[in-house]
Design a protein around this motif. Structure first.
Motif, PDB file in Angstrom:
ATOM      1  N   ALA A 192       0.793  -1.303   0.082  1.00  0.00           N
ATOM      2  CA  ALA A 192       0.104  -0.058   0.144  1.00  0.00           C
ATOM      3  C   ALA A 192       0.929   1.094  -0.042  1.00  0.00           C
ATOM      4  O   ALA A 192       0.685   2.176  -0.720  1.00  0.00           O
ATOM      5  CB  ALA A 192      -0.804  -0.200   1.236  1.00  0.00           C
ATOM      6  N   THR A 193       2.041   1.142   0.728  1.00  0.00           N
ATOM      7  CA  THR A 193       2.940   2.435   1.008  1.00  0.00           C
ATOM      8  C   THR A 193       3.339   2.616  -0.476  1.00  0.00           C
ATOM      9  O   THR A 193       3.675   3.680  -1.058  1.00  0.00           O
ATOM     10  CB  THR A 193       3.867   2.140   1.960  1.00  0.00           C
ATOM     11  OG1 THR A 193       3.357   1.963   3.000  1.00  0.00           O
ATOM     12  CG2 THR A 193       4.947   3.322   2.135  1.00  0.00           C
ATOM     13  N   LEU A 194       3.798   1.561  -1.072  1.00  0.00           N
ATOM     14  CA  LEU A 194       4.330   1.684  -2.650  1.00  0.00           C
ATOM     15  C   LEU A 194       3.397   2.193  -3.531  1.00  0.00           C
ATOM     16  O   LEU A 194       3.761   3.134  -4.426  1.00  0.00           O
ATOM     17  CB  LEU A 194       4.919   0.219  -3.030  1.00  0.00           C
ATOM     18  CG  LEU A 194       5.641   0.097  -4.512  1.00  0.00           C
ATOM     19  CD1 LEU A 194       6.860   0.872  -4.459  1.00  0.00           C
ATOM     20  CD2 LEU A 194       5.892  -1.372  -4.788  1.00  0.00           C
ATOM     21  N   ILE A 195       2.207   1.803  -3.480  1.00  0.00           N
ATOM     22  CA  ILE A 195       1.309   2.157  -4.801  1.00  0.00           C
ATOM     23  C   ILE A 195       1.111   3.816  -4.243  1.00  0.00           C
ATOM     24  O   ILE A 195       0.876   4.466  -5.139  1.00  0.00           O
ATOM     25  CB  ILE A 195       0.043   1.612  -4.237  1.00  0.00           C
ATOM     26  CG1 ILE A 195       0.183  -0.038  -5.137  1.00  0.00           C
ATOM     27  CG2 ILE A 195      -1.241   1.859  -5.241  1.00  0.00           C
ATOM     28  CD1 ILE A 195      -0.604  -0.954  -4.746  1.00  0.00           C
ATOM     29  N   ALA A 196       0.794   4.074  -2.916  1.00  0.00           N
ATOM     30  CA  ALA A 196       0.531   5.629  -2.489  1.00  0.00           C
ATOM     31  C   ALA A 196       1.786   6.227  -3.114  1.00  0.00           C
ATOM     32  O   ALA A 196       1.508   7.474  -3.553  1.00  0.00           O
ATOM     33  CB  ALA A 196       0.501   5.837  -1.234  1.00  0.00           C
ATOM     34  N   GLY A 197       3.121   5.825  -2.847  1.00  0.00           N
ATOM     35  CA  GLY A 197       4.207   6.519  -3.403  1.00  0.00           C
ATOM     36  C   GLY A 197       4.206   6.792  -4.818  1.00  0.00           C
ATOM     37  O   GLY A 197       4.580   7.601  -5.455  1.00  0.00           O
ATOM     38  N   VAL A 198       3.824   5.702  -5.605  1.00  0.00           N
ATOM     39  CA  VAL A 198       3.889   5.725  -7.187  1.00  0.00           C
ATOM     40  C   VAL A 198       2.841   6.902  -7.583  1.00  0.00           C
ATOM     41  O   VAL A 198       3.190   7.676  -8.518  1.00  0.00           O
ATOM     42  CB  VAL A 198       3.745   4.400  -7.912  1.00  0.00           C
ATOM     43  CG1 VAL A 198       3.512   4.481  -9.129  1.00  0.00           C
ATOM     44  CG2 VAL A 198       5.131   3.595  -7.686  1.00  0.00           C
TER      45      VAL A 198
ATOM     46  N   THR B 166       1.707   9.431  -6.005  1.00  0.00           N
ATOM     47  CA  THR B 166       2.068  10.523  -5.620  1.00  0.00           C
ATOM     48  C   THR B 166       3.119  11.163  -6.607  1.00  0.00           C
ATOM     49  O   THR B 166       2.898  12.229  -7.075  1.00  0.00           O
ATOM     50  CB  THR B 166       2.672  10.828  -4.203  1.00  0.00           C
ATOM     51  OG1 THR B 166       1.733  10.330  -3.141  1.00  0.00           O
ATOM     52  CG2 THR B 166       3.152  12.037  -3.937  1.00  0.00           C
ATOM     53  N   ALA B 167       4.054  10.164  -7.032  1.00  0.00           N
ATOM     54  CA  ALA B 167       4.930  10.590  -7.922  1.00  0.00           C
ATOM     55  C   ALA B 167       4.470  10.863  -9.222  1.00  0.00           C
ATOM     56  O   ALA B 167       4.912  12.102  -9.968  1.00  0.00           O
ATOM     57  CB  ALA B 167       6.010   9.475  -7.916  1.00  0.00           C
ATOM     58  N   LEU B 168       3.467  10.313  -9.666  1.00  0.00           N
ATOM     59  CA  LEU B 168       2.629  10.506 -11.073  1.00  0.00           C
ATOM     60  C   LEU B 168       1.934  11.882 -10.830  1.00  0.00           C
ATOM     61  O   LEU B 168       1.908  12.516 -12.099  1.00  0.00           O
ATOM     62  CB  LEU B 168       1.754   9.388 -11.238  1.00  0.00           C
ATOM     63  CG  LEU B 168       2.372   8.095 -12.031  1.00  0.00           C
ATOM     64  CD1 LEU B 168       0.989   7.011 -11.909  1.00  0.00           C
ATOM     65  CD2 LEU B 168       2.848   8.383 -13.201  1.00  0.00           C
ATOM     66  N   ILE B 169       1.502  12.257  -9.940  1.00  0.00           N
ATOM     67  CA  ILE B 169       0.674  13.518  -9.822  1.00  0.00           C
ATOM     68  C   ILE B 169       1.677  14.439  -9.511  1.00  0.00           C
ATOM     69  O   ILE B 169       1.532  15.550 -10.490  1.00  0.00           O
ATOM     70  CB  ILE B 169      -0.251  13.522  -8.548  1.00  0.00           C
ATOM     71  CG1 ILE B 169      -1.260  12.309  -8.679  1.00  0.00           C
ATOM     72  CG2 ILE B 169      -0.957  14.832  -8.182  1.00  0.00           C
ATOM     73  CD1 ILE B 169      -2.127  12.102  -7.330  1.00  0.00           C
ATOM     74  N   VAL B 170       2.788  14.344  -9.000  1.00  0.00           N
ATOM     75  CA  VAL B 170       3.669  15.461  -9.057  1.00  0.00           C
ATOM     76  C   VAL B 170       4.574  15.655 -10.176  1.00  0.00           C
ATOM     77  O   VAL B 170       4.493  16.580 -10.825  1.00  0.00           O
ATOM     78  CB  VAL B 170       4.904  15.291  -7.884  1.00  0.00           C
ATOM     79  CG1 VAL B 170       6.014  16.113  -7.859  1.00  0.00           C
ATOM     80  CG2 VAL B 170       4.211  15.210  -6.538  1.00  0.00           C
ATOM     81  N   ALA B 171       4.658  14.538 -11.239  1.00  0.00           N
ATOM     82  CA  ALA B 171       5.318  14.688 -12.381  1.00  0.00           C
ATOM     83  C   ALA B 171       4.402  15.044 -13.386  1.00  0.00           C
ATOM     84  O   ALA B 171       4.689  15.232 -14.578  1.00  0.00           O
ATOM     85  CB  ALA B 171       6.190  13.246 -12.428  1.00  0.00           C
ATOM     86  N   GLY B 172       3.166  15.408 -13.115  1.00  0.00           N
ATOM     87  CA  GLY B 172       2.225  15.687 -14.230  1.00  0.00           C
ATOM     88  C   GLY B 172       1.424  14.682 -14.704  1.00  0.00           C
ATOM     89  O   GLY B 172       0.658  14.902 -15.758  1.00  0.00           O
ATOM     90  N   GLY B 173       1.405  13.579 -14.118  1.00  0.00           N
ATOM     91  CA  GLY B 173       0.496  12.326 -14.599  1.00  0.00           C
ATOM     92  C   GLY B 173      -0.950  12.751 -13.903  1.00  0.00           C
ATOM     93  O   GLY B 173      -1.561  11.954 -14.546  1.00  0.00           O
ATOM     94  N   GLY B 174      -1.225  13.515 -13.270  1.00  0.00           N
ATOM     95  CA  GLY B 174      -2.557  13.712 -12.628  1.00  0.00           C
ATOM     96  C   GLY B 174      -3.427  14.021 -13.992  1.00  0.00           C
ATOM     97  O   GLY B 174      -4.658  13.644 -13.974  1.00  0.00           O
ATOM     98  N   THR B 175      -2.956  14.936 -15.030  1.00  0.00           N
ATOM     99  CA  THR B 175      -3.560  15.146 -16.173  1.00  0.00           C
ATOM    100  C   THR B 175      -3.972  13.943 -16.972  1.00  0.00           C
ATOM    101  O   THR B 175      -5.162  13.757 -17.200  1.00  0.00           O
ATOM    102  CB  THR B 175      -2.876  16.183 -16.921  1.00  0.00           C
ATOM    103  OG1 THR B 175      -2.586  17.235 -16.293  1.00  0.00           O
ATOM    104  CG2 THR B 175      -3.470  16.563 -18.410  1.00  0.00           C
TER     105      THR B 175
END
Length: 172
Positions: free
Chosen positions: A48-54, A56-65
């Motif tokens: 669960a921690t790994l999935i949350a980290g990935v 978060t990294a996607l959102i920060v890197a612009g994957g949120g769009t």
């Protein structure tokens, strides 16, 4: 067998002591205990921690769009920046860009009809539920005859299902 027991036949005192030591060791050690429930819980927590980290990294890197577009949400970058009429390289005629809103919450979709023939353009518009108004031929340098050079209304105005669009075709 203890050291006080009588010796079995054919054993030396060293062999006897060795057998006694191995028996004492085998009967005295405790078997290892495994906490399987704790191991499973720890692995789930790590996953669960790994999935949350990935995420978060996607959102920060612009994957949120990208995630928002996959789920049908609107992207603030496409909603805030309207498209403008652009000119093509090497010619002075405008692109025939149409912004269509299908009402599914995904925002407007750009359809570039520049250079398409009349039959293809009509097919795309009718498939999208947009009616075709007037079709006018106009002289425009650098275009192929009987292809679309301009649409009205054009971007940044958004066209919805049931609206009417006028086309200008290249006269040569």
């Amino acid at each position: 067998m203890s050291s006080y027991d009588p010796r079995p036949s054919g054993c030396t005192p060293f062999e006897e002591e060795l057998i006694n030591a191995m028996n004492n060791f085998a009967h005295s050690t405790e078997s290892p205990a495994f906490d399987t429930a704790g191991m499973v819980h720890r692995n789930r927590r790590r996953r669960a921690t790994l999935i949350a980290g990935v995420a978060t990294a996607l959102i920060v890197a612009g994957g949120g769009t990208a995630l928002a577009s996959m789920t049908g949400g609107t992207s603030p970058t496409t909603a805030e920046k309207p498209m403008t009429r652009a000119t093509t390289k090497g010619s002075d005629h405008k692109k025939a860009i149409l912004l269509m809103d299908f009402g599914k919450g995904g925002g407007p979709v750009a359809l570039d009809l520049t250079g398409t023939d009349l039959q293809t353009a009509e097919g795309q518009l009718l498939k999208a539920g947009i009616e075709i108004g007037t079709i006018v031929k106009t002289k425009s340098p650098g275009c192929k005859q009987a292809t679309v050079v301009e649409v009205t209304p054009h971007a940044p105005k958004v066209v919805e299902k049931g609206d009417t669009v006028n086309l200008k075709l290249c006269a040569g």
